[in-house]
Design a protein around this motif. Structure first.
Motif, PDB file in Angstrom:
ATOM      1  N   LEU A 102     -18.596  22.433  -2.257  1.00  0.00           N
ATOM      2  CA  LEU A 102     -17.605  21.462  -1.803  1.00  0.00           C
ATOM      3  C   LEU A 102     -16.322  22.189  -1.419  1.00  0.00           C
ATOM      4  CD1 LEU A 102     -17.984  18.606  -4.473  1.00  0.00           C
ATOM      5  CD2 LEU A 102     -18.850  18.595  -2.125  1.00  0.00           C
ATOM      6  N   ALA A 103     -15.588  21.616  -0.498  1.00  0.00           N
ATOM      7  CA  ALA A 103     -14.392  22.248   0.040  1.00  0.00           C
ATOM      8  C   ALA A 103     -13.202  22.149  -0.902  1.00  0.00           C
ATOM      9  CB  ALA A 103     -14.032  21.607   1.377  1.00  0.00           C
ATOM     10  N   ALA A 104     -12.269  23.083  -0.720  1.00  0.00           N
ATOM     11  CA  ALA A 104     -10.944  22.926  -1.320  1.00  0.00           C
ATOM     12  C   ALA A 104     -10.198  21.876  -0.502  1.00  0.00           C
ATOM     13  CB  ALA A 104     -10.186  24.242  -1.296  1.00  0.00           C
ATOM     14  N   ALA A 105      -9.325  21.116  -1.140  1.00  0.00           N
ATOM     15  CA  ALA A 105      -8.580  20.077  -0.421  1.00  0.00           C
ATOM     16  C   ALA A 105      -7.114  20.109  -0.820  1.00  0.00           C
ATOM     17  CB  ALA A 105      -9.164  18.694  -0.711  1.00  0.00           C
ATOM     18  N   ASP A 106      -6.253  19.988   0.175  1.00  0.00           N
ATOM     19  CA  ASP A 106      -4.805  19.927  -0.056  1.00  0.00           C
ATOM     20  C   ASP A 106      -4.237  18.769   0.747  1.00  0.00           C
ATOM     21  OD1 ASP A 106      -4.031  22.669  -1.512  1.00  0.00           O
ATOM     22  OD2 ASP A 106      -5.552  23.111   0.006  1.00  0.00           O
ATOM     23  N   SER A 107      -3.435  17.943   0.095  1.00  0.00           N
ATOM     24  CA  SER A 107      -2.809  16.807   0.773  1.00  0.00           C
ATOM     25  C   SER A 107      -1.291  16.954   0.724  1.00  0.00           C
ATOM     26  CB  SER A 107      -3.224  15.483   0.116  1.00  0.00           C
ATOM     27  OG  SER A 107      -4.611  15.267   0.287  1.00  0.00           O
ATOM     28  N   LEU A 108      -0.665  16.764   1.886  1.00  0.00           N
ATOM     29  CA  LEU A 108       0.780  16.927   2.010  1.00  0.00           C
ATOM     30  C   LEU A 108       1.413  15.677   2.595  1.00  0.00           C
ATOM     31  CD1 LEU A 108       0.787  20.432   3.792  1.00  0.00           C
ATOM     32  CD2 LEU A 108       1.041  20.024   1.333  1.00  0.00           C
ATOM     33  N   ARG A 109       2.640  15.395   2.154  1.00  0.00           N
ATOM     34  CA  ARG A 109       3.478  14.414   2.834  1.00  0.00           C
ATOM     35  C   ARG A 109       4.595  15.205   3.519  1.00  0.00           C
ATOM     36  NH1 ARG A 109       5.411  11.589  -1.214  1.00  0.00           N
ATOM     37  NH2 ARG A 109       3.902   9.895  -1.156  1.00  0.00           N
ATOM     38  N   ILE A 110       4.705  15.009   4.831  1.00  0.00           N
ATOM     39  CA  ILE A 110       5.688  15.766   5.610  1.00  0.00           C
ATOM     40  C   ILE A 110       6.650  14.784   6.267  1.00  0.00           C
ATOM     41  CG2 ILE A 110       6.022  17.422   7.473  1.00  0.00           C
ATOM     42  CD1 ILE A 110       3.087  18.273   7.069  1.00  0.00           C
ATOM     43  N   THR A 111       7.917  14.935   5.977  1.00  0.00           N
ATOM     44  CA  THR A 111       8.948  14.103   6.594  1.00  0.00           C
ATOM     45  C   THR A 111       9.705  14.921   7.630  1.00  0.00           C
ATOM     46  OG1 THR A 111       9.228  12.863   4.517  1.00  0.00           O
ATOM     47  CG2 THR A 111      10.942  12.613   6.188  1.00  0.00           C
TER      48      THR A 111
ATOM     49  N   GLN B 156      -4.047  20.035  15.562  1.00  0.00           N
ATOM     50  CA  GLN B 156      -5.472  20.132  15.864  1.00  0.00           C
ATOM     51  C   GLN B 156      -5.855  21.505  16.392  1.00  0.00           C
ATOM     52  OE1 GLN B 156      -6.960  17.436  14.602  1.00  0.00           O
ATOM     53  NE2 GLN B 156      -4.806  16.885  14.283  1.00  0.00           N
ATOM     54  N   THR B 157      -4.884  22.265  16.884  1.00  0.00           N
ATOM     55  CA  THR B 157      -5.189  23.603  17.410  1.00  0.00           C
ATOM     56  C   THR B 157      -5.443  24.614  16.295  1.00  0.00           C
ATOM     57  OG1 THR B 157      -2.858  24.305  17.522  1.00  0.00           O
ATOM     58  CG2 THR B 157      -3.760  23.134  19.441  1.00  0.00           C
ATOM     59  N   ILE B 158      -5.092  24.274  15.060  1.00  0.00           N
ATOM     60  CA  ILE B 158      -5.382  25.195  13.960  1.00  0.00           C
ATOM     61  C   ILE B 158      -6.878  25.412  13.847  1.00  0.00           C
ATOM     62  CG2 ILE B 158      -5.275  25.520  11.458  1.00  0.00           C
ATOM     63  CD1 ILE B 158      -2.647  24.033  11.441  1.00  0.00           C
TER      64      ILE B 158
ATOM     65  N   VAL C  35     -10.943  21.577   8.103  1.00  0.00           N
ATOM     66  CA  VAL C  35     -10.635  20.253   8.640  1.00  0.00           C
ATOM     67  C   VAL C  35      -9.150  19.980   8.409  1.00  0.00           C
ATOM     68  CG1 VAL C  35     -11.081  17.782   8.485  1.00  0.00           C
ATOM     69  CG2 VAL C  35     -12.959  19.391   8.118  1.00  0.00           C
ATOM     70  N   VAL C  36      -8.462  19.546   9.443  1.00  0.00           N
ATOM     71  CA  VAL C  36      -7.057  19.131   9.327  1.00  0.00           C
ATOM     72  C   VAL C  36      -6.965  17.700   9.843  1.00  0.00           C
ATOM     73  CG1 VAL C  36      -4.681  19.555  10.013  1.00  0.00           C
ATOM     74  CG2 VAL C  36      -6.221  21.501   9.624  1.00  0.00           C
TER      75      VAL C  36
ATOM     76  N   LYS D 297      -5.150  29.420   2.522  1.00  0.00           N
ATOM     77  CA  LYS D 297      -3.759  29.861   2.645  1.00  0.00           C
ATOM     78  C   LYS D 297      -3.326  29.910   4.108  1.00  0.00           C
ATOM     79  CE  LYS D 297      -0.556  33.541   1.292  1.00  0.00           C
ATOM     80  NZ  LYS D 297       0.123  33.519   2.601  1.00  0.00           N
ATOM     81  N   ARG D 298      -4.202  30.407   4.974  1.00  0.00           N
ATOM     82  CA  ARG D 298      -3.834  30.560   6.376  1.00  0.00           C
ATOM     83  C   ARG D 298      -3.667  29.213   7.064  1.00  0.00           C
ATOM     84  NH1 ARG D 298      -7.061  35.735   8.798  1.00  0.00           N
ATOM     85  NH2 ARG D 298      -5.869  35.114  10.654  1.00  0.00           N
ATOM     86  N   VAL D 299      -4.485  28.233   6.706  1.00  0.00           N
ATOM     87  CA  VAL D 299      -4.337  26.904   7.297  1.00  0.00           C
ATOM     88  C   VAL D 299      -3.046  26.249   6.809  1.00  0.00           C
ATOM     89  CG1 VAL D 299      -5.306  24.589   7.429  1.00  0.00           C
ATOM     90  CG2 VAL D 299      -6.803  26.565   7.678  1.00  0.00           C
ATOM     91  N   LEU D 300      -2.779  26.348   5.499  1.00  0.00           N
ATOM     92  CA  LEU D 300      -1.544  25.776   4.964  1.00  0.00           C
ATOM     93  C   LEU D 300      -0.316  26.433   5.595  1.00  0.00           C
ATOM     94  CD1 LEU D 300      -2.540  25.454   1.200  1.00  0.00           C
ATOM     95  CD2 LEU D 300      -1.926  23.575   2.721  1.00  0.00           C
ATOM     96  N   ASP D 301      -0.366  27.739   5.764  1.00  0.00           N
ATOM     97  CA  ASP D 301       0.741  28.437   6.431  1.00  0.00           C
ATOM     98  C   ASP D 301       0.873  27.966   7.879  1.00  0.00           C
ATOM     99  OD1 ASP D 301       1.235  29.845   4.125  1.00  0.00           O
ATOM    100  OD2 ASP D 301       0.284  31.709   4.806  1.00  0.00           O
ATOM    101  N   GLY D 302      -0.282  27.731   8.525  1.00  0.00           N
ATOM    102  CA  GLY D 302      -0.262  27.272   9.905  1.00  0.00           C
ATOM    103  C   GLY D 302       0.371  25.901  10.054  1.00  0.00           C
ATOM    104  N   VAL D 303       0.095  25.005   9.106  1.00  0.00           N
ATOM    105  CA  VAL D 303       0.701  23.673   9.137  1.00  0.00           C
ATOM    106  C   VAL D 303       2.218  23.782   9.046  1.00  0.00           C
ATOM    107  CG1 VAL D 303       0.956  21.501   7.878  1.00  0.00           C
ATOM    108  CG2 VAL D 303      -1.325  22.476   8.216  1.00  0.00           C
ATOM    109  N   GLN D 304       2.703  24.586   8.120  1.00  0.00           N
ATOM    110  CA  GLN D 304       4.155  24.745   7.974  1.00  0.00           C
ATOM    111  C   GLN D 304       4.773  25.360   9.225  1.00  0.00           C
ATOM    112  OE1 GLN D 304       6.287  25.828   4.659  1.00  0.00           O
ATOM    113  NE2 GLN D 304       4.929  24.918   3.143  1.00  0.00           N
ATOM    114  N   ARG D 305       4.107  26.376   9.763  1.00  0.00           N
ATOM    115  CA  ARG D 305       4.631  27.068  10.944  1.00  0.00           C
ATOM    116  C   ARG D 305       4.756  26.114  12.120  1.00  0.00           C
ATOM    117  NH1 ARG D 305       0.420  29.927  12.046  1.00  0.00           N
ATOM    118  NH2 ARG D 305      -0.190  28.746  13.902  1.00  0.00           N
TER     119      ARG D 305
END
Length: 273
Positions: free
Chosen positions: A41-50, A79-81, A93-94, A127-135
């Motif tokens: 099963l995948a790791a999952a991270d959920s964020l709220r971004i304002t 979606q480009t990540i 998956v994003v 880590k790379r996907v999470l960094d990509g979201v922030q970037r």
């Protein structure tokens, strides 16, 4: 439970197990079970971004910084990540599950809130996907002349569920002996997530997690006959309604068979319930 001191001798003092076993209903053929060594099963991270804009009247957008346009740009760029940063052999998956801004049709809000869910199959790409979201979010905010830095809030995080190979092989042997052709090996990990792995990681013990069918035989048969098994209601769908039989008996059998493969005099033998 772990954070609350499940294994802490000064708090709940739950005995440390030798092995941890877990299971969950999957949209499978009725009566079947599936196992897989390694990641299941995948790791999952959920964020709220304002993200922040500058509000104003809808008739004068030139005097505003529209957070809806900003948020929309972020949704598309995220979606480009997966499509442009993740190698073909990796899985990620994003999903932007929620986007909210404003209350009136003729008013430009001063902020927009996105809720983002991320699924990955390795710690490196997590880590790379999470960094990509922030970037991407920060870059889009700068491009839109946002007056404030975006706010990132972690809603939850679930670890990668990865089965110990030796433990999984032992459970597989027991399942094959008991279920026969109704037991199958999964070729690839599922994109769902669980916090089960935390129990094993907390005490550094091996674990195995598997799936068993929660499908109603009549629903399965109908979808199979019509050639639309890909439309079978899955976990958390409002139409997901497990059939009582054989779901309950299959789940009970699976857990008992797995447990008895590690304890009791019936180890390594076929079980007859």
């Amino acid at each position: 439970m772990v954070d609350d001191g499940l294994f802490d001798p000064k708090k709940h003092a739950c005995p440390v197990p030798d092995v941890l076993l877990g299971q969950h209903v999957f949209p499978l053929r009725p009566g079947s079970v599936v196992t897989k060594s390694g990641p299941i099963l995948a790791a999952a991270d959920s964020l709220r971004i304002t993200v922040y804009g500058q509000g104003g009247h809808g008739s004068m957008p030139h005097r505003c910084i529209d957070p809806v346009v900003l948020a929309s740009s972020i949704v598309l760029k995220l979606q480009t990540i997966v499509s442009r940063e993740i190698p073909p052999e990796e899985t990620a998956v994003v999903t932007v599950g929620s986007l909210k801004a404003g209350d009136a049709v003729n008013v430009i809000s001063d902020e927009a809130v996105l809720q983002v869910n991320i699924r990955t199959m390795s710690e490196e790409w997590r880590k790379r996907v999470l960094d990509g979201v922030q970037r991407i979010v920060k870059a889009e905010c700068e491009a839109a002349r946002s007056p404030r830095e975006p706010l990132f809030e972690k809603l939850n995080a679930f670890p990668l569920t990865s089965n110990d190979r030796e433990t999984t092989e032992k459970v597989r042997e027991a399942f094959t002996a008991h279920f026969g052709d109704e037991h199958a090996n999964m070729d690839t990990a599922a994109s769902g997530s669980e916090d089960f792995q935390n129990l094993a990681t907390a005490v550094n013990k091996p674990s195995v997690f598997w799936g068993w069918s929660g499908s109603d035989p009549r629903v399965w048969e109908k979808h199979q006959k019509e050639g639309i098994l890909n439309q079978l209601p899955v976990n958390h769908s409002p139409f997901f309604a497990p059939g009582i039989h054989p779901t309950i008996s299959t789940g009970i059998d699976a857990m008992v068979v797995a447990a008895l493969s590690f304890v009791g005099k019936n180890q390594g033998r076929e079980f007859d319930f």
